[in-house]
Scaffold this active site. Sequence first.
Site, PDB file in Angstrom:
ATOM      1  CD1 TRP A 126     -32.641  -6.225   1.897  1.00 46.63           C
ATOM      2  CD2 TRP A 126     -34.946  -6.740   1.837  1.00 46.63           C
ATOM      3  NE1 TRP A 126     -32.728  -7.475   1.897  1.00 46.63           N
ATOM      4  CE2 TRP A 126     -34.340  -7.813   2.070  1.00 46.63           C
ATOM      5  CE3 TRP A 126     -36.364  -6.721   1.797  1.00 46.63           C
ATOM      6  CZ2 TRP A 126     -34.785  -8.994   2.226  1.00 46.63           C
ATOM      7  CZ3 TRP A 126     -36.984  -7.790   2.062  1.00 46.63           C
ATOM      8  CH2 TRP A 126     -36.281  -9.079   2.076  1.00 46.63           C
ATOM      9  CG  ASP A 168     -33.084  -1.525   6.007  1.00 48.09           C
ATOM     10  OD1 ASP A 168     -32.453  -1.873   6.932  1.00 48.09           O
ATOM     11  OD2 ASP A 168     -33.726  -2.121   4.882  1.00 48.09           O
ATOM     12  CE  LYS A 213     -32.054 -10.151   7.508  1.00 44.10           C
ATOM     13  NZ  LYS A 213     -32.301  -9.315   6.808  1.00 44.10           N
TER      14      LYS A 213
END
Length: 360
Positions: A101, A171, A195
């Site tokens: 990511w 993030d 998530k």
Amino acid sequence: MKRVYNFSAGPAVLPEAVLEQAAAEMLNYNDTGMSVMEMSHRSKAYEAIILEAEANLRKLMNIPDNYKVLFLQGGGHLQFSMVPLNLMKNKVADYIVTGVWAKKALAEAKRYGDARKIASSEDKMFSYIPDCDDLNISQDADYVYICENNTIYGTKFHKLPNTKGKDLVCDMSSCILSEPVDVSKYALIFAGAQKNIGPAGTTIVIIRDDLITDDFLPFTPLMLQYKINADNGSMYNTPPTYGIYICGLVFKWLLDLGGLEKMKTINVEKAKLLYDYLDGSKLFKGSVAKKDRSLMNVTFGTGNPELDDLFVKEAKAQGFDNLKGHRSVGAMRASIYNAMPKAGVVALVEFMQQFEKVHG
Ligand SMILES: *Cc1c(COP(=O)(O)O)cnc(C)c1O
């Protein structure tokens, strides 16, 4: 059919109480005679929903007044673009690459300026967090970027990098709300909801208000400007109304539970059950450096891909779903987000013990 223990990395398990409330309110929300899904985002009823969701998130995370909360769309990936488009004023940014990511975020930022990789753990398949106490931070960097919890590998920054005074962009998709954080240490936090918060389709951005300016890169599309979203209370256009409503129910669920200190205590207990078992097991091994282990995503394997596959298959048959590791790393991953009950982890460990007896 009975509900399974869902260890998916995302979209992921939601609190059953939240799903039940949403079901009860599905046809008629609060005597409006309609579903939240059917409501105008400009209505009084909806305005109350989004304002309460924001207020409760602020309370949970203790968000300082000089930070704005935005409810956007486009997931983590759109933030990979929005961050550089809005914050790369000197066209320089430093990225710490601890997984796919962060790597993708770096690649996107490179389209807009001089985005530099200042640390990485790719040499060992992202199985650890590099030492970030004394990095070569660029003098003219607009920000330093991290992915705090690496969903795929199961690592987490337990200590934030020393940014030498530069703004920290984070993030937080897979660890937001799992424990208390000091928001003032970050310039910008973003998280896709799917998530640890709510359904896919809502992205939360928490941004220090001095960063919300008209000084974005000149070709930044209107909807990708933090300013237009902030100036309009996340309602310049139609926001993901139903998703925000569910996020709001989850915030209330967390407050009722006792807030993030309490959530952290539970999360530590759950993760310890699994990690302690892995550390004592002769069959299963944890996949990452112990000091960098994630509380949310627990990665492990037997070292034998065929046995791993058998484990995933037998686990599924017993009601433990989505234990297969990410396709890029294989083996197993148990995502034990806030909404995974402790009983689910206890049952998983019992199943692993039985499997070890037969196959160990
Ligand atoms: C899942 C995930 C992403 C990607 O999110 P999308 O919403 O699918 O774009 C980014 N970062 C982290 C840490 C993630 O876990």
